[in-house]
Design an enzyme around this catalytic site. Structure first.
Site, PDB file in Angstrom:
ATOM      1  N   THR A 203     -12.872 -30.597   4.942  1.00 28.98           N
ATOM      2  CA  THR A 203     -14.136 -29.934   5.308  1.00 28.98           C
ATOM      3  C   THR A 203     -14.802 -30.637   6.489  1.00 28.98           C
ATOM      4  O   THR A 203     -15.721 -30.095   7.085  1.00 28.98           O
ATOM      5  CB  THR A 203     -15.146 -29.949   4.142  1.00 28.98           C
ATOM      6  OG1 THR A 203     -15.422 -31.314   3.795  1.00 28.98           O
ATOM      7  CG2 THR A 203     -14.618 -29.213   2.933  1.00 28.98           C
TER       8      THR A 203
ATOM      9  N   ARG B  33     -27.924 -28.277   0.487  1.00 32.52           N
ATOM     10  CA  ARG B  33     -27.600 -29.326  -0.485  1.00 32.52           C
ATOM     11  C   ARG B  33     -28.875 -29.801  -1.162  1.00 32.52           C
ATOM     12  O   ARG B  33     -29.977 -29.503  -0.725  1.00 32.52           O
ATOM     13  CB  ARG B  33     -26.939 -30.532   0.210  1.00 32.52           C
ATOM     14  CG  ARG B  33     -25.567 -30.233   0.768  1.00 32.52           C
ATOM     15  CD  ARG B  33     -24.884 -31.492   1.293  1.00 32.52           C
ATOM     16  NE  ARG B  33     -23.540 -31.183   1.767  1.00 32.52           N
ATOM     17  CZ  ARG B  33     -22.679 -32.070   2.234  1.00 32.52           C
ATOM     18  NH1 ARG B  33     -23.021 -33.347   2.285  1.00 32.52           N
ATOM     19  NH2 ARG B  33     -21.485 -31.715   2.639  1.00 32.52           N
TER      20      ARG B  33
ATOM     21  N   GLU C 272     -25.047 -34.453  -1.524  1.00 30.89           N
ATOM     22  CA  GLU C 272     -24.116 -33.450  -2.022  1.00 30.89           C
ATOM     23  C   GLU C 272     -24.071 -33.444  -3.550  1.00 30.89           C
ATOM     24  O   GLU C 272     -24.073 -34.503  -4.179  1.00 30.89           O
ATOM     25  CB  GLU C 272     -22.733 -33.819  -1.481  1.00 30.89           C
ATOM     26  CG  GLU C 272     -21.753 -32.715  -1.571  1.00 30.89           C
ATOM     27  CD  GLU C 272     -20.408 -33.146  -0.992  1.00 30.89           C
ATOM     28  OE1 GLU C 272     -20.121 -34.346  -0.931  1.00 30.89           O
ATOM     29  OE2 GLU C 272     -19.663 -32.238  -0.623  1.00 30.89           O
TER      30      GLU C 272
ATOM     31  N   ARG D  15     -24.902 -36.943  11.192  1.00 33.78           N
ATOM     32  CA  ARG D  15     -23.842 -37.952  11.005  1.00 33.78           C
ATOM     33  C   ARG D  15     -22.517 -37.422  11.510  1.00 33.78           C
ATOM     34  O   ARG D  15     -22.269 -36.206  11.496  1.00 33.78           O
ATOM     35  CB  ARG D  15     -23.741 -38.365   9.548  1.00 33.78           C
ATOM     36  CG  ARG D  15     -23.346 -37.276   8.541  1.00 33.78           C
ATOM     37  CD  ARG D  15     -21.856 -37.078   8.408  1.00 33.78           C
ATOM     38  NE  ARG D  15     -21.503 -36.300   7.226  1.00 33.78           N
ATOM     39  CZ  ARG D  15     -20.467 -35.506   7.149  1.00 33.78           C
ATOM     40  NH1 ARG D  15     -19.699 -35.297   8.210  1.00 33.78           N
ATOM     41  NH2 ARG D  15     -20.180 -34.851   6.048  1.00 33.78           N
TER      42      ARG D  15
ATOM     43  N   ARG E 178     -18.980 -43.767   8.924  1.00 31.62           N
ATOM     44  CA  ARG E 178     -19.922 -42.664   9.019  1.00 31.62           C
ATOM     45  C   ARG E 178     -21.006 -43.176   9.952  1.00 31.62           C
ATOM     46  O   ARG E 178     -21.653 -44.193   9.642  1.00 31.62           O
ATOM     47  CB  ARG E 178     -20.530 -42.313   7.656  1.00 31.62           C
ATOM     48  CG  ARG E 178     -19.544 -41.627   6.695  1.00 31.62           C
ATOM     49  CD  ARG E 178     -19.257 -40.209   7.165  1.00 31.62           C
ATOM     50  NE  ARG E 178     -18.232 -39.548   6.405  1.00 31.62           N
ATOM     51  CZ  ARG E 178     -18.449 -38.644   5.452  1.00 31.62           C
ATOM     52  NH1 ARG E 178     -19.680 -38.328   5.109  1.00 31.62           N
ATOM     53  NH2 ARG E 178     -17.457 -38.040   4.861  1.00 31.62           N
TER      54      ARG E 178
ATOM     55  N   CYS F 145     -11.553 -35.684   4.159  1.00 38.42           N
ATOM     56  CA  CYS F 145     -11.708 -34.362   3.551  1.00 38.42           C
ATOM     57  C   CYS F 145     -11.527 -33.281   4.624  1.00 38.42           C
ATOM     58  O   CYS F 145     -12.115 -33.385   5.707  1.00 38.42           O
ATOM     59  CB  CYS F 145     -13.091 -34.258   2.929  1.00 38.42           C
ATOM     60  SG  CYS F 145     -13.371 -32.690   2.081  1.00 38.42           S
TER      61      CYS F 145
ATOM     62  N   ARG G 212     -22.247 -33.499  10.581  1.00 40.06           N
ATOM     63  CA  ARG G 212     -23.177 -32.755   9.720  1.00 40.06           C
ATOM     64  C   ARG G 212     -24.571 -33.053  10.247  1.00 40.06           C
ATOM     65  O   ARG G 212     -25.029 -34.189  10.209  1.00 40.06           O
ATOM     66  CB  ARG G 212     -23.045 -33.184   8.261  1.00 40.06           C
ATOM     67  CG  ARG G 212     -23.814 -32.260   7.308  1.00 40.06           C
ATOM     68  CD  ARG G 212     -23.461 -32.513   5.856  1.00 40.06           C
ATOM     69  NE  ARG G 212     -24.234 -33.561   5.250  1.00 40.06           N
ATOM     70  CZ  ARG G 212     -25.442 -33.416   4.706  1.00 40.06           C
ATOM     71  NH1 ARG G 212     -26.010 -32.222   4.683  1.00 40.06           N
ATOM     72  NH2 ARG G 212     -26.077 -34.447   4.176  1.00 40.06           N
TER      73      ARG G 212
ATOM     74  N   GLU H 153     -16.275 -42.680   2.445  1.00 38.81           N
ATOM     75  CA  GLU H 153     -15.235 -41.637   2.374  1.00 38.81           C
ATOM     76  C   GLU H 153     -14.332 -41.673   3.616  1.00 38.81           C
ATOM     77  O   GLU H 153     -13.169 -41.291   3.569  1.00 38.81           O
ATOM     78  CB  GLU H 153     -15.881 -40.260   2.206  1.00 38.81           C
ATOM     79  CG  GLU H 153     -14.858 -39.152   2.059  1.00 38.81           C
ATOM     80  CD  GLU H 153     -15.474 -37.806   1.747  1.00 38.81           C
ATOM     81  OE1 GLU H 153     -16.318 -37.708   0.835  1.00 38.81           O
ATOM     82  OE2 GLU H 153     -15.089 -36.813   2.414  1.00 38.81           O
TER      83      GLU H 153
HETATM   84  P1  ADP Z   1     -22.899 -36.781   3.967  1.00 36.47           P
HETATM   85  O1  ADP Z   1     -24.033 -36.485   4.833  1.00 36.47           O
HETATM   86  O2  ADP Z   1     -22.382 -38.144   4.218  1.00 36.47           O
HETATM   87  O3  ADP Z   1     -21.891 -35.710   4.046  1.00 36.47           O
HETATM   88  P2  ADP Z   1     -24.509 -36.509   1.482  1.00 36.47           P
HETATM   89  O4  ADP Z   1     -24.841 -35.069   1.413  1.00 36.47           O
HETATM   90  O5  ADP Z   1     -24.145 -37.148   0.172  1.00 36.47           O
HETATM   91  O6  ADP Z   1     -23.282 -36.835   2.428  1.00 36.47           O
HETATM   92  O7  ADP Z   1     -25.756 -37.272   2.086  1.00 36.47           O
HETATM   93  C1  ADP Z   1     -25.775 -38.666   2.193  1.00 36.47           C
HETATM   94  C2  ADP Z   1     -27.185 -39.220   2.039  1.00 36.47           C
HETATM   95  O8  ADP Z   1     -27.991 -38.843   3.131  1.00 36.47           O
HETATM   96  C3  ADP Z   1     -27.907 -38.758   0.785  1.00 36.47           C
HETATM   97  O9  ADP Z   1     -28.527 -39.880   0.193  1.00 36.47           O
HETATM   98  C4  ADP Z   1     -28.944 -37.787   1.298  1.00 36.47           C
HETATM   99  O10 ADP Z   1     -30.099 -37.739   0.512  1.00 36.47           O
HETATM  100  C5  ADP Z   1     -29.247 -38.372   2.675  1.00 36.47           C
HETATM  101  N1  ADP Z   1     -29.722 -37.333   3.602  1.00 36.47           N
HETATM  102  C6  ADP Z   1     -29.095 -36.211   3.945  1.00 36.47           C
HETATM  103  N2  ADP Z   1     -29.807 -35.483   4.816  1.00 36.47           N
HETATM  104  C7  ADP Z   1     -30.923 -36.181   5.057  1.00 36.47           C
HETATM  105  C8  ADP Z   1     -32.077 -35.977   5.873  1.00 36.47           C
HETATM  106  N3  ADP Z   1     -32.224 -34.896   6.653  1.00 36.47           N
HETATM  107  N4  ADP Z   1     -33.033 -36.912   5.843  1.00 36.47           N
HETATM  108  C9  ADP Z   1     -32.916 -38.017   5.102  1.00 36.47           C
HETATM  109  N5  ADP Z   1     -31.866 -38.288   4.315  1.00 36.47           N
HETATM  110  C10 ADP Z   1     -30.886 -37.379   4.285  1.00 36.47           C
HETATM  111  N1  ARG Z   2     -13.684 -33.203  -3.206  1.00 38.54           N
HETATM  112  C1  ARG Z   2     -14.952 -32.622  -3.510  1.00 38.54           C
HETATM  113  C2  ARG Z   2     -14.736 -31.190  -3.951  1.00 38.54           C
HETATM  114  O1  ARG Z   2     -13.657 -30.681  -3.773  1.00 38.54           O
HETATM  115  C3  ARG Z   2     -15.915 -32.685  -2.326  1.00 38.54           C
HETATM  116  C4  ARG Z   2     -15.562 -31.820  -1.158  1.00 38.54           C
HETATM  117  C5  ARG Z   2     -16.495 -31.832   0.036  1.00 38.54           C
HETATM  118  N2  ARG Z   2     -17.323 -32.987   0.115  1.00 38.54           N
HETATM  119  C6  ARG Z   2     -16.967 -34.171   0.625  1.00 38.54           C
HETATM  120  N3  ARG Z   2     -17.806 -35.169   0.499  1.00 38.54           N
HETATM  121  N4  ARG Z   2     -15.847 -34.334   1.250  1.00 38.54           N
HETATM  122  O2  ARG Z   2     -15.633 -30.575  -4.469  1.00 38.54           O
END
Ligand code: ADP
Ligand code: ARG
Length: 340
Positions: A257, A293, A298, A110, A213, A255, A264, A209
């Site tokens: 990060t 994760r 997350e 993403r 995305r 964010c 990611r 966020e």
């Molecule tokens: P982000 O990727 O937006 O930083 P998250 O870690 O919360 O935030 O992930 C968002 C969603 O994507 C979650 O529901 C997670 O389970 C799903 N997800 C993340 N990686 C994978 C993957 N490799 N395959 C399928 N779903 C995934």
């Molecule tokens: N604000 C949260 C923390 O400080 C999340 C930080 C990173 N994750 C994110 N989705 N931006 O722990």
């Protein structure tokens, strides 16, 4: 004690870097849209267990609050903003990592994008959110061939439809307590929604966020196909949308990060043996600058030994550099799992 005091005992980066001197320097600053230090650190104040604790309310925040954001950015990404950020989003061809599908369940890449000229989600009015959603919809309608699909608005979605999207891993939900405290859930579910291509391999989350995305995913270990889909979708969207970008910080996100590539790239991988050797898995992840994760995203836990392994660094590295590290790291992790 000032109203901007971060909680005692918090290990967040904002707590670490917000010295009295920086506080005095920044507490009266405002961006043109009215974003302030007090607003930026609301989430870190409310949530002592934050790891970062600060969000940007607009593109200008990165400059207005740079005395605080820069050290946080350097520590998180392991990179100081000394040279221009360069982006390299061109197609790749890497062999499959796990052709039999013995370990990798799915691959997901993403990127976050915000639109130039709009405040970021924690600092938007409802009318801005509406205008933004409309602009994004026009761009999404322009996607062609396998990228074309439909937009499902949260306001019009009933619970059955939401549960179906959730089960297929296509949707997001109302922001967590970190995002809530930052102000990101304002007016939820208005102007939020999910676009998914007809084959469900390209998604766009609107007004989560970040404004956007953009997600490419499939249930294989085929990183190249997943990445190359994103390489096609991004210029198509960028031809109709102007993304917030800075020559040293790269793509600008809520964010700190996520700035830089805002990418990611990761997999869901089942590691039955390494699940009981977490230290070894952490060592391998650190060596390749990867992050682990939980299964549902997350701050969730690992279920059934399915880990989400992805890049940690997003600034000071190109998109291709991220893919290379992920690829090599996953090969090393799978080799370790086999050897146990
Ligand atoms: P982000 O990727 O937006 O930083 P998250 O870690 O919360 O935030 O992930 C968002 C969603 O994507 C979650 O529901 C997670 O389970 C799903 N997800 C993340 N990686 C994978 C993957 N490799 N395959 C399928 N779903 C995934
Ligand atoms: N604000 C949260 C923390 O400080 C999340 C930080 C990173 N994750 C994110 N989705 N931006 O722990």
């Amino acid at each position: 004690m000032t109203a901007l005091a971060l909680p005692e005992g918090s290990n967040s980066l904002v707590k670490k870097h917000l010295s009295r001197k920086i506080l005095t320097r920044l507490e009266h600053r405002k961006t043109d849209s009215g974003f302030t230090l007090a607003k930026a650190i609301r989430s870190g104040i409310k949530n002592p267990d934050s790891s970062i604790g600060i969000y940007a309310g607009d593109a200008q925040s990165y400059h207005t609050l740079s005395p605080l954001l820069d050290p946080i950015i350097s520590e998180y990404h392991g990179f100081s903003k000394t040279c221009p950020h360069t982006s390299d989003i061109t197609p790749i061809a890497l062999p499959l990592i796990d052709p039999e599908g013995s370990y990798i369940r799915s691959t997901r890449i993403r990127v976050a994008r915000n639109l130039k000229g709009f405040s970021f989600p924690c600092h938007m009015t409802l009318s801005q959110r509406k205008e933004l959603e409309q602009n994004i919809l026009v761009a999404l309608r322009g996607l062609k061939d396998d990228l074309k699909g439909k937009y499902v608005s949260f306001e019009q979605m009933d619970d059955t439809a939401f549960q179906r999207l959730k089960k297929e891993g296509l949707t997001f939900e109302k922001g967590d307590r970190f995002q809530e405290a930052a102000g990101m859930n304002a007016d939820f579910p208005k102007c939020r929604g999910v676009f998914h291509s007809d084959n469900n391999q390209l998604l766009a989350w609107v007004n989560e966020e970040d404004h956007l995305r953009i997600i490419s995913l499939e249930k294989t270990s085929d990183i190249s196909t997943v990445y190359n889909r994103l390489c096609r979708a991004l210029p198509a969207l960028n031809s109709r949308l102007d993304f917030a970008w800075d020559k040293t910080y790269g793509y600008l996100t809520s964010c700190p990060t996520n700035i830089g590539t805002a990418m990611r790239a990761g997999v869901h991988i089942r590691l039955e043996r390494l699940a009981s050797k977490k230290n070894l898995l952490q060592v391998l992840a650190r060596r390749w600058n990867l992050q682990i994760r939980g299964t549902r995203g997350e701050k969730t836990r690992v279920e059934n030994a399915i880990f989400d392994i992805s890049n940690r660094q997003r600034l000071g590295i190109s998109e291709f550099g991220i893919i290379q590290n992920l690829y090599k790291g996953l090969l090393a992790i799978i080799a370790a799992e086999k050897n146990l």
